[in-house]
Design a protein around this motif. Sequence first.
Motif, PDB file in Angstrom:
ATOM      1  N   VAL A  87       0.853  -1.195   0.000  1.00 18.68           N
ATOM      2  CA  VAL A  87       0.000   0.000   0.000  1.00 18.68           C
ATOM      3  C   VAL A  87       0.887   1.242   0.000  1.00 18.68           C
ATOM      4  CG1 VAL A  87      -2.039  -0.963   1.151  1.00 18.68           C
ATOM      5  CG2 VAL A  87      -0.190  -0.033   2.513  1.00 18.68           C
ATOM      6  N   ALA A  88       0.394   2.306  -0.642  1.00 19.49           N
ATOM      7  CA  ALA A  88       1.171   3.552  -0.681  1.00 19.49           C
ATOM      8  C   ALA A  88       0.230   4.735  -0.841  1.00 19.49           C
ATOM      9  CB  ALA A  88       2.165   3.515  -1.839  1.00 19.49           C
ATOM     10  N   PRO A  89       0.532   5.824  -0.139  1.00 23.34           N
ATOM     11  CA  PRO A  89      -0.316   7.013  -0.287  1.00 23.34           C
ATOM     12  C   PRO A  89       0.040   7.770  -1.559  1.00 23.34           C
ATOM     13  CG  PRO A  89       1.494   7.497   1.206  1.00 23.34           C
ATOM     14  CD  PRO A  89       1.640   6.046   0.813  1.00 23.34           C
ATOM     15  N   SER A  90      -0.934   8.493  -2.061  1.00 17.67           N
ATOM     16  CA  SER A  90      -0.674   9.392  -3.171  1.00 17.67           C
ATOM     17  C   SER A  90       0.118  10.580  -2.622  1.00 17.67           C
ATOM     18  CB  SER A  90      -2.039   9.831  -3.686  1.00 17.67           C
ATOM     19  OG  SER A  90      -1.908  10.825  -4.624  1.00 17.67           O
ATOM     20  N   ASN A  91       0.866  11.268  -3.451  1.00 20.90           N
ATOM     21  CA  ASN A  91       1.555  12.469  -2.962  1.00 20.90           C
ATOM     22  C   ASN A  91       1.418  13.606  -3.948  1.00 20.90           C
ATOM     23  OD1 ASN A  91       4.293  13.224  -4.430  1.00 20.90           O
ATOM     24  ND2 ASN A  91       4.242  10.974  -4.396  1.00 20.90           N
ATOM     25  N   ILE A  92       1.353  14.810  -3.414  1.00 19.19           N
ATOM     26  CA  ILE A  92       1.213  16.009  -4.238  1.00 19.19           C
ATOM     27  C   ILE A  92       2.456  16.856  -4.017  1.00 19.19           C
ATOM     28  CG2 ILE A  92      -0.122  18.161  -4.524  1.00 19.19           C
ATOM     29  CD1 ILE A  92      -1.689  15.668  -5.354  1.00 19.19           C
ATOM     30  N   ARG A  99      11.138   5.001  -8.348  1.00 17.47           N
ATOM     31  CA  ARG A  99      11.535   6.106  -9.233  1.00 17.47           C
ATOM     32  C   ARG A  99      11.772   5.629 -10.661  1.00 17.47           C
ATOM     33  NH1 ARG A  99      16.982   7.037  -8.299  1.00 17.47           N
ATOM     34  NH2 ARG A  99      17.334   6.193 -10.352  1.00 17.47           N
ATOM     35  N   LEU A 100      12.317   4.417 -10.803  1.00 11.97           N
ATOM     36  CA  LEU A 100      12.570   3.903 -12.153  1.00 11.97           C
ATOM     37  C   LEU A 100      11.266   3.744 -12.934  1.00 11.97           C
ATOM     38  CD1 LEU A 100      15.270   1.153 -11.463  1.00 11.97           C
ATOM     39  CD2 LEU A 100      15.653   3.470 -12.298  1.00 11.97           C
ATOM     40  N   CYS A 101      10.176   3.459 -12.207  1.00 10.09           N
ATOM     41  CA  CYS A 101       8.865   3.282 -12.863  1.00 10.09           C
ATOM     42  C   CYS A 101       8.232   4.640 -13.150  1.00 10.09           C
ATOM     43  CB  CYS A 101       7.932   2.464 -11.981  1.00 10.09           C
ATOM     44  SG  CYS A 101       8.563   0.825 -11.613  1.00 10.09           S
ATOM     45  N   SER A 102       8.265   5.540 -12.206  1.00  3.31           N
ATOM     46  CA  SER A 102       7.709   6.880 -12.392  1.00  3.31           C
ATOM     47  C   SER A 102       8.354   7.779 -11.344  1.00  3.31           C
ATOM     48  CB  SER A 102       6.189   6.828 -12.169  1.00  3.31           C
ATOM     49  OG  SER A 102       5.659   8.127 -12.035  1.00  3.31           O
ATOM     50  N   GLY A 103       8.973   8.872 -11.794  1.00  2.00           N
ATOM     51  CA  GLY A 103       9.770   9.721 -10.899  1.00  2.00           C
ATOM     52  C   GLY A 103       9.095  10.001  -9.569  1.00  2.00           C
ATOM     53  N   SER A 104       7.893  10.587  -9.640  1.00  3.06           N
ATOM     54  CA  SER A 104       7.248  11.057  -8.412  1.00  3.06           C
ATOM     55  C   SER A 104       6.848   9.905  -7.477  1.00  3.06           C
ATOM     56  CB  SER A 104       6.019  11.897  -8.754  1.00  3.06           C
ATOM     57  OG  SER A 104       5.171  11.172  -9.625  1.00  3.06           O
ATOM     58  N   ALA A 105       6.871   8.665  -7.983  1.00  2.00           N
ATOM     59  CA  ALA A 105       6.532   7.509  -7.137  1.00  2.00           C
ATOM     60  C   ALA A 105       7.544   7.345  -6.008  1.00  2.00           C
ATOM     61  CB  ALA A 105       6.482   6.235  -7.979  1.00  2.00           C
ATOM     62  N   CYS A 106       8.762   7.865  -6.191  1.00  2.89           N
ATOM     63  CA  CYS A 106       9.786   7.662  -5.143  1.00  2.89           C
ATOM     64  C   CYS A 106       9.435   8.435  -3.881  1.00  2.89           C
ATOM     65  CB  CYS A 106      11.174   8.013  -5.655  1.00  2.89           C
ATOM     66  SG  CYS A 106      11.530   9.763  -5.713  1.00  2.89           S
ATOM     67  N   ARG A 107       8.459   9.369  -3.969  1.00  7.11           N
ATOM     68  CA  ARG A 107       8.049  10.113  -2.765  1.00  7.11           C
ATOM     69  C   ARG A 107       6.855   9.460  -2.079  1.00  7.11           C
ATOM     70  NH1 ARG A 107       7.982  15.141  -6.455  1.00  7.11           N
ATOM     71  NH2 ARG A 107       5.849  14.399  -6.525  1.00  7.11           N
ATOM     72  N   SER A 108       6.256   8.436  -2.723  1.00  7.65           N
ATOM     73  CA  SER A 108       5.033   7.835  -2.166  1.00  7.65           C
ATOM     74  C   SER A 108       5.295   6.696  -1.188  1.00  7.65           C
ATOM     75  CB  SER A 108       4.109   7.352  -3.296  1.00  7.65           C
ATOM     76  OG  SER A 108       3.188   8.369  -3.624  1.00  7.65           O
ATOM     77  N   LEU A 109       6.511   6.602  -0.675  1.00  2.00           N
ATOM     78  CA  LEU A 109       6.829   5.514   0.267  1.00  2.00           C
ATOM     79  C   LEU A 109       6.614   5.936   1.713  1.00  2.00           C
ATOM     80  CD1 LEU A 109       8.067   2.739  -0.738  1.00  2.00           C
ATOM     81  CD2 LEU A 109       8.332   4.532  -2.388  1.00  2.00           C
ATOM     82  N   TRP A 110       6.278   7.229   1.907  1.00  2.00           N
ATOM     83  CA  TRP A 110       6.123   7.735   3.273  1.00  2.00           C
ATOM     84  C   TRP A 110       4.878   8.607   3.378  1.00  2.00           C
ATOM     85  CZ3 TRP A 110      10.645   7.779   0.470  1.00  2.00           C
ATOM     86  CH2 TRP A 110      11.727   7.045   0.996  1.00  2.00           C
ATOM     87  N   HIS A 111       4.425   8.802   4.607  1.00  2.00           N
ATOM     88  CA  HIS A 111       3.365   9.774   4.871  1.00  2.00           C
ATOM     89  C   HIS A 111       4.004  11.121   5.216  1.00  2.00           C
ATOM     90  CE1 HIS A 111      -0.176   7.287   4.674  1.00  2.00           C
ATOM     91  NE2 HIS A 111       0.492   6.314   5.279  1.00  2.00           N
TER      92      HIS A 111
END
Length: 339
Positions: free
Chosen positions: A29-34, A156-168
Amino acid sequence: MNKLNKKDIVERILGKQLFEPARFKGVGVAPSNIALCKYWGKRNNDLNLPTTGSLSISLGERGAKTQIQPIDDDSDEIWVNTEKYPLESAFSQNLISCLDLFRKNQKQCYKIETDINIPIGAGLASSACGFAAFIKALDHLYGWELEIAKLSILARLCSGSACRSLWHGFVEWKMGIEDDGMDSHGFPLEYRWPELRVGLLIVNSKQKGVSSRVAMQRSVESSPFYRVWPTLHQKDFLQLKTAIQDKDFLIFGEVAESNAIAMHALMLTSRPPIVYSDSETIILMQKIWEQRALGLPIFFTQDAGPNLKLLFLEKDIEAVSRIFPKMVIIAPFEHQELS
Ligand code: PMV
């Protein structure tokens, strides 16, 4: 030296890790990030290495839950919110090219089920949470138990901004300087701001016409203003971080809004131009500016889509809801579990 590609990086990270499933099904599970200070432009297109750092806020319980299991079939199956997704769709294609990085046996197919509780492909970071959840699900399936920074690099390799979605909470993505990008990943900031609210104003949840990948590359190559972006960005970044530390909401909102507008100015001045806003988006922006002039502390940010995300404080919920009754309100520091 030969240029490194995504597979080289996956190999570096996984080394001799096993590709024998540790369980029947992996779940992540992972949160979305803005992003409040945006990632726009890459110094390495293949590895998704950015030209600047970026800073985001995660959206609490809004995000993705992904399950993955190997199947005995001759094609992958992709399910989104309990519906089988066509493999030709942009979402499936992106997911399959990411999955291919991890397919040890090219014949092995997988069933991937993702539940996402935000509109897909509409600039609401559905790909960010989707890919982060996918990487966590793979880690779970194979029992790799990778450290979180490594999961962030793989995402990040899959989608840049995804590397920030590992945390709240607030997350910084450091751009890094290494060619292999091992120093370019997210990490959580210690600051909390429980009074902060994010309001989603959905103008249109149709999939976008131009992907952010294409749009950012076009901005880098053709906007005459791209060269000032890293300098402007650095200034915004430092100011934003200080505003978060000091809980100075007016500076926080002003910098986040202006950073988003600057990013859209790069798109508008690209050739050919890219415009994600609908006429409704502009009407909403004007409404926000009008209300601000009347004394309501409310700001917005916008990503690669027509929807706006409002930034305001808990004390103004009532006033803001009266003006934007359809807004979905998120308390990023309140619900940090995905439902
Ligand atoms: O990660 P991508 O390729 O979907 O790009 C995301 C770009 C923005 O959402 C517009 C900005 C950001 O930092 O998230």
